[in-house]
Design an enzyme around this catalytic site. Sequence first.
Site, PDB file in Angstrom:
ATOM      1  N   HIS A 104      -2.341   1.175   7.981  1.00 52.11           N
ATOM      2  CA  HIS A 104      -2.319   2.051   5.566  1.00 52.11           C
ATOM      3  C   HIS A 104      -2.167   3.259   5.347  1.00 52.11           C
ATOM      4  O   HIS A 104      -2.481   4.266   6.141  1.00 52.11           O
ATOM      5  CB  HIS A 104      -3.994   1.863   5.724  1.00 52.11           C
ATOM      6  CG  HIS A 104      -4.790   1.589   4.239  1.00 52.11           C
ATOM      7  ND1 HIS A 104      -3.911   0.780   3.231  1.00 52.11           N
ATOM      8  CD2 HIS A 104      -5.831   2.090   3.611  1.00 52.11           C
ATOM      9  CE1 HIS A 104      -4.665   1.039   2.139  1.00 52.11           C
ATOM     10  NE2 HIS A 104      -5.982   2.001   2.288  1.00 52.11           N
ATOM     11  N   CYS A 117       0.570  -1.398   0.501  1.00 52.64           N
ATOM     12  CA  CYS A 117      -0.245  -0.174  -0.405  1.00 52.64           C
ATOM     13  C   CYS A 117       0.923   1.285   0.113  1.00 52.64           C
ATOM     14  O   CYS A 117       0.590   2.328  -1.022  1.00 52.64           O
ATOM     15  CB  CYS A 117      -0.722  -0.238   1.350  1.00 52.64           C
ATOM     16  SG  CYS A 117      -0.588   0.361   3.445  1.00 52.64           S
TER      17      CYS A 117
END
Length: 319
Positions: free
Chosen positions: A167, A91
């Site tokens: 994230h 990510c």
Amino acid sequence: MSGGWNTIESDAGVFTSLIENLGVKDVQFEELLTLDPSELLSLQPLYGVIFLFKYPTDRPYATPDGPLDGTFDHGASESLFFATQTIQNACATQALLSVLMNKTSENVDIGDKLYEFRDFAMVLPPEFRGEALSNSDLIREVHNSFARSNPFVDETQKTGEAEDAFHFIAYTPIGGNLYELDGLQPAPISHGPCTPDSFPSAVVDVLQRRIARYDATEIRFNLLAMCRDLRIRARDFGDEELLAREERKRRDWHFENALRRHNFVGFAGEVLKEVVRARLDEGGEKAVDKWVDESLERRKTAEKAARRGDDGGDVEMGG
């Protein structure tokens, strides 16, 4: 599943060196310590920001009807680069590529390899773009080259509580709108009209609303701005002080990234053996015991000082 992708730090030096190794030219990252639009304005031309946060949020971020902030723009993927995230640890690189791949019209040179990848991926739907990104040997190898060396395996994690997950997502102005590009969402999220000039204030408003959804005690956020290489500005304006500062920063990044790649456990072990050998030569086992006792006392003194706040009490934010 990580799919052979390792976790990397949210660090300006790591991200800058990573994109340079992918062939990107004249672009760097700067860490932002406050949510102040003026801090972003000082970095213009600004291409976007990368936001790191605990996932999921303390409250649901999206409902079946759409996100709590902004709206899904399902048609936008046809004209902008948006990829579904298919691999867990990718990510960070996916977020920074989400900005870069959408800045080619602004004369940002992403390099031949990424241009080639972009031309290949843009004809695919988002889910297959994510698969293509995750399966790119070049992107994966460059990403993994910045993973921190970890010589120890923590066996306690097999039975203990799961660690918090974090994230990365991207925010960038594209085609007159502010977009949130998150590969875990079904589509780009539009936050309304936005120009490069209004981007600093617009994105700060969005980020403040997002952070407000967390408990007030949650401080583990990190924000990196992607901007033009500040050395270019320094040379254009003849700012020798800024140029010297930026060149020194690059040298520091180079050194820190070298440290990240190496495992120093063996080196530390050899140093310790030599120190013990020297102590034995000086006074036998009693000298070694004295050295160990004195070291433990210094450690205890330092820990007590830290508990009292004598070290200044600084809190490091990041991920």
